[in-house]
Design a protein around this motif. Structure first.
Motif, PDB file in Angstrom:
ATOM      1  N   MET A   1       0.849  -1.201   0.000  1.00 55.43           N
ATOM      2  CA  MET A   1       0.000   0.000   0.000  1.00 55.43           C
ATOM      3  C   MET A   1       0.877   1.239   0.000  1.00 55.43           C
ATOM      4  SD  MET A   1      -3.149  -0.661   2.625  1.00 55.43           S
ATOM      5  CE  MET A   1      -2.061  -1.214   3.922  1.00 55.43           C
ATOM      6  N   GLN A   2       0.437   2.257  -0.726  1.00 58.54           N
ATOM      7  CA  GLN A   2       1.169   3.533  -0.721  1.00 58.54           C
ATOM      8  C   GLN A   2       0.360   4.525   0.116  1.00 58.54           C
ATOM      9  OE1 GLN A   2       3.771   5.052  -0.964  1.00 58.54           O
ATOM     10  NE2 GLN A   2       4.643   5.175  -2.993  1.00 58.54           N
ATOM     11  N   LEU A   3       0.387   4.364   1.415  1.00 62.05           N
ATOM     12  CA  LEU A   3      -0.452   5.221   2.252  1.00 62.05           C
ATOM     13  C   LEU A   3       0.080   6.650   2.340  1.00 62.05           C
ATOM     14  CD1 LEU A   3      -1.413   2.708   5.058  1.00 62.05           C
ATOM     15  CD2 LEU A   3      -2.851   3.577   3.218  1.00 62.05           C
ATOM     16  N   ALA A   4       1.314   6.849   1.930  1.00 59.46           N
ATOM     17  CA  ALA A   4       1.890   8.196   1.945  1.00 59.46           C
ATOM     18  C   ALA A   4       1.160   9.137   0.971  1.00 59.46           C
ATOM     19  CB  ALA A   4       3.377   8.138   1.611  1.00 59.46           C
ATOM     20  N   ARG A   5       0.327   8.564   0.096  1.00 60.41           N
ATOM     21  CA  ARG A   5      -0.467   9.382  -0.832  1.00 60.41           C
ATOM     22  C   ARG A   5      -1.518  10.211  -0.104  1.00 60.41           C
ATOM     23  NH1 ARG A   5      -3.890   6.422  -4.257  1.00 60.41           N
ATOM     24  NH2 ARG A   5      -3.327   4.415  -3.386  1.00 60.41           N
ATOM     25  N   PHE A   6      -1.879   9.782   1.097  1.00 64.39           N
ATOM     26  CA  PHE A   6      -2.996  10.421   1.801  1.00 64.39           C
ATOM     27  C   PHE A   6      -2.486  11.395   2.853  1.00 64.39           C
ATOM     28  CE2 PHE A   6      -4.297   6.264   0.306  1.00 64.39           C
ATOM     29  CZ  PHE A   6      -5.429   6.588  -0.429  1.00 64.39           C
ATOM     30  N   PRO A   7      -3.138  12.574   2.957  1.00 62.49           N
ATOM     31  CA  PRO A   7      -2.702  13.508   3.994  1.00 62.49           C
ATOM     32  C   PRO A   7      -2.884  12.905   5.383  1.00 62.49           C
ATOM     33  CG  PRO A   7      -4.730  14.303   2.944  1.00 62.49           C
ATOM     34  CD  PRO A   7      -4.280  13.086   2.183  1.00 62.49           C
ATOM     35  N   ARG A   8      -1.926  13.172   6.255  1.00 62.91           N
ATOM     36  CA  ARG A   8      -1.948  12.551   7.575  1.00 62.91           C
ATOM     37  C   ARG A   8      -1.308  13.496   8.587  1.00 62.91           C
ATOM     38  NH1 ARG A   8       1.986   7.591   9.478  1.00 62.91           N
ATOM     39  NH2 ARG A   8       1.045   7.272  11.518  1.00 62.91           N
ATOM     40  N   ARG A   9      -1.904  13.609   9.753  1.00 63.83           N
ATOM     41  CA  ARG A   9      -1.276  14.261  10.891  1.00 63.83           C
ATOM     42  C   ARG A   9      -0.635  13.178  11.748  1.00 63.83           C
ATOM     43  NH1 ARG A   9      -0.208  19.096  10.243  1.00 63.83           N
ATOM     44  NH2 ARG A   9      -0.516  19.681  12.425  1.00 63.83           N
ATOM     45  N   ARG A  10       0.304  13.527  12.617  1.00 63.85           N
ATOM     46  CA  ARG A  10       0.928  12.531  13.494  1.00 63.85           C
ATOM     47  C   ARG A  10       0.594  12.834  14.946  1.00 63.85           C
ATOM     48  NH1 ARG A  10       4.572   8.672  11.234  1.00 63.85           N
ATOM     49  NH2 ARG A  10       4.406   7.911  13.346  1.00 63.85           N
ATOM     50  N   TYR A  11      -0.075  11.901  15.606  1.00 62.70           N
ATOM     51  CA  TYR A  11      -0.430  12.086  17.016  1.00 62.70           C
ATOM     52  C   TYR A  11       0.267  11.093  17.946  1.00 62.70           C
ATOM     53  CZ  TYR A  11      -4.127  14.947  14.964  1.00 62.70           C
ATOM     54  OH  TYR A  11      -4.828  15.891  14.258  1.00 62.70           O
TER      55      TYR A  11
ATOM     56  N   GLU B   1      -5.805  10.709  12.676  1.00 67.03           N
ATOM     57  CA  GLU B   1      -4.637  11.217  11.945  1.00 67.03           C
ATOM     58  C   GLU B   1      -5.001  11.508  10.487  1.00 67.03           C
ATOM     59  OE1 GLU B   1      -0.802   9.523  14.385  1.00 67.03           O
ATOM     60  OE2 GLU B   1      -1.353   8.472  12.541  1.00 67.03           O
ATOM     61  N   PHE B   2      -5.807  10.637   9.898  1.00 73.26           N
ATOM     62  CA  PHE B   2      -6.201  10.827   8.492  1.00 73.26           C
ATOM     63  C   PHE B   2      -7.410  11.759   8.375  1.00 73.26           C
ATOM     64  CE2 PHE B   2      -3.667   6.981   8.382  1.00 73.26           C
ATOM     65  CZ  PHE B   2      -2.920   7.143   7.223  1.00 73.26           C
ATOM     66  N   LEU B   3      -8.361  11.623   9.309  1.00 75.59           N
ATOM     67  CA  LEU B   3      -9.589  12.438   9.224  1.00 75.59           C
ATOM     68  C   LEU B   3      -9.309  13.919   9.462  1.00 75.59           C
ATOM     69  CD1 LEU B   3     -11.837   9.932  11.167  1.00 75.59           C
ATOM     70  CD2 LEU B   3     -12.293  10.722   8.821  1.00 75.59           C
ATOM     71  N   VAL B   4      -8.492  14.218  10.446  1.00 77.07           N
ATOM     72  CA  VAL B   4      -8.226  15.626  10.757  1.00 77.07           C
ATOM     73  C   VAL B   4      -7.348  16.259   9.674  1.00 77.07           C
ATOM     74  CG1 VAL B   4      -7.247  17.213  12.457  1.00 77.07           C
ATOM     75  CG2 VAL B   4      -8.581  15.246  13.221  1.00 77.07           C
ATOM     76  N   ALA B   5      -6.449  15.461   9.090  1.00 78.14           N
ATOM     77  CA  ALA B   5      -5.657  15.981   7.964  1.00 78.14           C
ATOM     78  C   ALA B   5      -6.595  16.415   6.836  1.00 78.14           C
ATOM     79  CB  ALA B   5      -4.678  14.918   7.471  1.00 78.14           C
ATOM     80  N   GLU B   6      -7.631  15.620   6.600  1.00 78.06           N
ATOM     81  CA  GLU B   6      -8.619  15.954   5.567  1.00 78.06           C
ATOM     82  C   GLU B   6      -9.396  17.214   5.958  1.00 78.06           C
ATOM     83  OE1 GLU B   6      -8.821  14.451   2.663  1.00 78.06           O
ATOM     84  OE2 GLU B   6     -10.539  15.638   1.994  1.00 78.06           O
ATOM     85  N   ALA B   7      -9.769  17.308   7.233  1.00 80.85           N
ATOM     86  CA  ALA B   7     -10.498  18.497   7.709  1.00 80.85           C
ATOM     87  C   ALA B   7      -9.662  19.758   7.508  1.00 80.85           C
ATOM     88  CB  ALA B   7     -10.856  18.326   9.190  1.00 80.85           C
ATOM     89  N   LEU B   8      -8.371  19.658   7.806  1.00 81.07           N
ATOM     90  CA  LEU B   8      -7.488  20.823   7.654  1.00 81.07           C
ATOM     91  C   LEU B   8      -7.326  21.186   6.179  1.00 81.07           C
ATOM     92  CD1 LEU B   8      -4.801  19.903  10.333  1.00 81.07           C
ATOM     93  CD2 LEU B   8      -6.531  21.717  10.495  1.00 81.07           C
ATOM     94  N   LYS B   9      -7.259  20.153   5.338  1.00 83.47           N
ATOM     95  CA  LYS B   9      -7.164  20.386   3.894  1.00 83.47           C
ATOM     96  C   LYS B   9      -8.385  21.176   3.407  1.00 83.47           C
ATOM     97  CE  LYS B   9      -7.027  17.467  -0.090  1.00 83.47           C
ATOM     98  NZ  LYS B   9      -7.023  16.055  -0.483  1.00 83.47           N
ATOM     99  N   GLN B  10      -9.521  20.886   4.027  1.00 82.80           N
ATOM    100  CA  GLN B  10     -10.761  21.589   3.644  1.00 82.80           C
ATOM    101  C   GLN B  10     -10.950  22.895   4.431  1.00 82.80           C
ATOM    102  OE1 GLN B  10     -14.206  19.006   3.499  1.00 82.80           O
ATOM    103  NE2 GLN B  10     -13.048  17.338   2.566  1.00 82.80           N
ATOM    104  N   ARG B  11      -9.932  23.305   5.130  1.00 90.08           N
ATOM    105  CA  ARG B  11      -9.923  24.568   5.875  1.00 90.08           C
ATOM    106  C   ARG B  11     -11.030  24.660   6.922  1.00 90.08           C
ATOM    107  NH1 ARG B  11      -6.071  27.363   3.967  1.00 90.08           N
ATOM    108  NH2 ARG B  11      -5.350  27.190   1.826  1.00 90.08           N
ATOM    109  N   ALA B  12     -11.341  23.545   7.549  1.00 85.45           N
ATOM    110  CA  ALA B  12     -12.345  23.541   8.614  1.00 85.45           C
ATOM    111  C   ALA B  12     -11.775  24.210   9.859  1.00 85.45           C
ATOM    112  CB  ALA B  12     -12.746  22.108   8.939  1.00 85.45           C
TER     113      ALA B  12
ATOM    114  N   ASN C   1     -15.143   5.671   8.352  1.00 86.59           N
ATOM    115  CA  ASN C   1     -15.365   5.698   6.902  1.00 86.59           C
ATOM    116  C   ASN C   1     -14.042   5.282   6.239  1.00 86.59           C
ATOM    117  OD1 ASN C   1     -13.729   7.919   7.233  1.00 86.59           O
ATOM    118  ND2 ASN C   1     -15.277   9.426   6.663  1.00 86.59           N
ATOM    119  N   ALA C   2     -13.981   5.395   4.919  1.00 86.00           N
ATOM    120  CA  ALA C   2     -12.771   4.934   4.218  1.00 86.00           C
ATOM    121  C   ALA C   2     -11.539   5.721   4.670  1.00 86.00           C
ATOM    122  CB  ALA C   2     -12.968   5.061   2.710  1.00 86.00           C
ATOM    123  N   ILE C   3     -11.705   7.015   4.879  1.00 89.02           N
ATOM    124  CA  ILE C   3     -10.548   7.843   5.268  1.00 89.02           C
ATOM    125  C   ILE C   3     -10.024   7.421   6.640  1.00 89.02           C
ATOM    126  CG2 ILE C   3      -9.768  10.195   5.790  1.00 89.02           C
ATOM    127  CD1 ILE C   3     -11.919  11.233   3.860  1.00 89.02           C
ATOM    128  N   GLY C   4     -10.896   7.399   7.644  1.00 84.78           N
ATOM    129  CA  GLY C   4     -10.466   7.068   8.994  1.00 84.78           C
ATOM    130  C   GLY C   4      -9.895   5.655   9.095  1.00 84.78           C
TER     131      GLY C   4
END
Ligand SMILES: *Cc1c(COP(=O)(O)O)cnc(C)c1O
Length: 336
Positions: free
Chosen positions: A1-11, A54-65, A160-163
């Protein structure tokens, strides 16, 4: 898997440990038991939702939430960790709490509920089982939009798929650790709730052709219903991650340890919580890992898990909820 393709925060700074549970294995007369300590993940008091966030919040930040909105039960670990992630990122957090057990919400309750307050949750909306949870979260998002703010909705359990990518990643972490330790696991046992943990692990092992079976122990639903849900979720995750689909027969859920219902105590749960604490110094929780561990113990006693099997129990966290169940779990109560 190439998971580095997805935005991620580190907690979490590094891998969570895999530990041998020697005393528990000895007490039960086998199997060879190991525990993946995901109760030691980062953010407030750890637990499996940290990997998903880590994946969900990265997505939220990408969407400027600027605000995270999510839903959970009245003692939700997921809500506690979503609130903690919001604090870490400088975001606000709003919660919808579902009374799965009628009348179960108490504003002054201990455990995770107390932590919602401590973590500065901006607003709590209490709804009843059967209410439309998505509509309740969408109403919050629109109320924020009316103020010029941007809410990001995280589904229940972050499943969901992201989380769930968080647990596809965890599957690879487990395989790597097994390799480093020279340890080939025969089976993984994990709690199966909203399903992102179970489904993510299935996708991750399958994508690596690991041949490592997972037994999911249900905490809420009947086995057939849960297996169908988990299989559908694996299809979404595999599609999103661009890896192979998980065969239906790989999805195995057991429902004999649910008891009278979600979050309702059972004698087997109390026994498992007390056993892990007294033999291994590990705190389980009354709603998820206590019942999952009861399933593990039950399957060993019934001979369904062999004495020589090397079994990895994934500890998904949840210990703050213990303090909301103290009267049921304490030695004084157990002795009665
Ligand atoms: C949410 C939760 C689970 C269940 O994980 P899912 O991904 O929702 O199936 C298990 N254990 C704990 C402590 C949890 O908070």
């Amino acid at each position: 898997m190439q998971l580095a393709r997805f935005p991620r925060r580190r907690y979490t700074l590094s891998q969570t440990p895999i530990e041998r549970m020697e005393h528990l294995s000895g007490h039960l007369g086998g199997a060879q038991l190991y525990v993946k300590r995901d109760d030691l993940l980062g953010l407030t008091s750890g637990g499996n939702k940290t990997r998903k966030l880590e994946f969900l919040v990265a997505e939220a930040l990408k969407q400027r939430a600027d605000t995270l909105i999510t839903v959970g039960a009245v003692q939700s670990n997921h809500c506690r960790l979503t609130a903690a992630a919001a604090v870490r990122e400088g975001l606000k957090c709003r919660l919808v709490l579902e009374q799965r057990v009628p009348g179960s919400y108490r504003a002054d309750a201990s455990g995770n509920n107390f932590l919602f307050d401590l973590l500065g949750v901006e607003k709590i909306t209490v709804v009843n089982a059967g209410d439309d949870l998505n509509a309740a979260m969408e109403a919050e998002r629109q109320a924020l939009a009316a103020e010029g703010r941007t809410g990001y909705i995280i589904p229940g359990g972050g499943s969901n798929a992201i989380g769930s990518l968080g647990y596809a990643a965890c599957a690879e972490e487990i395989l790597q650790q097994g390799f480093d330790m020279g340890l080939e696991f025969d089976r993984v046992v994990v709690a199966s709730g909203s399903g992102g943990t179970h489904a993510g692990l299935l996708v991750g092992f399958n994508a690596n052709s690991a041949g490592l079976p997972i037994t999911g122990i249900n905490v809420r639903r009947p086995a057939a219903e849960q297996e169908a849900n988990i299989h559908a979720l694996t299809a979404q995750i595999a599609d999103y991650a661009g890896v192979a689909a998980v065969p239906r027969e790989a999805v195995v859920c057991r429902d004999e340890w649910v008891g009278p219902g979600y979050s309702l105590p059972t004698d087997e749960m109390v026994e498992a919580v007390r056993m892990f604490a007294s033999l291994e110094g590990i705190l389980l929780d009354p709603v998820y890992t206590g019942k999952a561990a009861a399933g593990l113990i039950g399957l060993i006693r019934a001979g369904e898990i062999g004495r020589d099997e090397r079994v990895l129990f994934v500890h998904t966290g949840g210990s703050p909820a213990l303090y909301a169940y103290q009267p049921i779990l304490s030695g004084a109560a157990a002795a009665q």
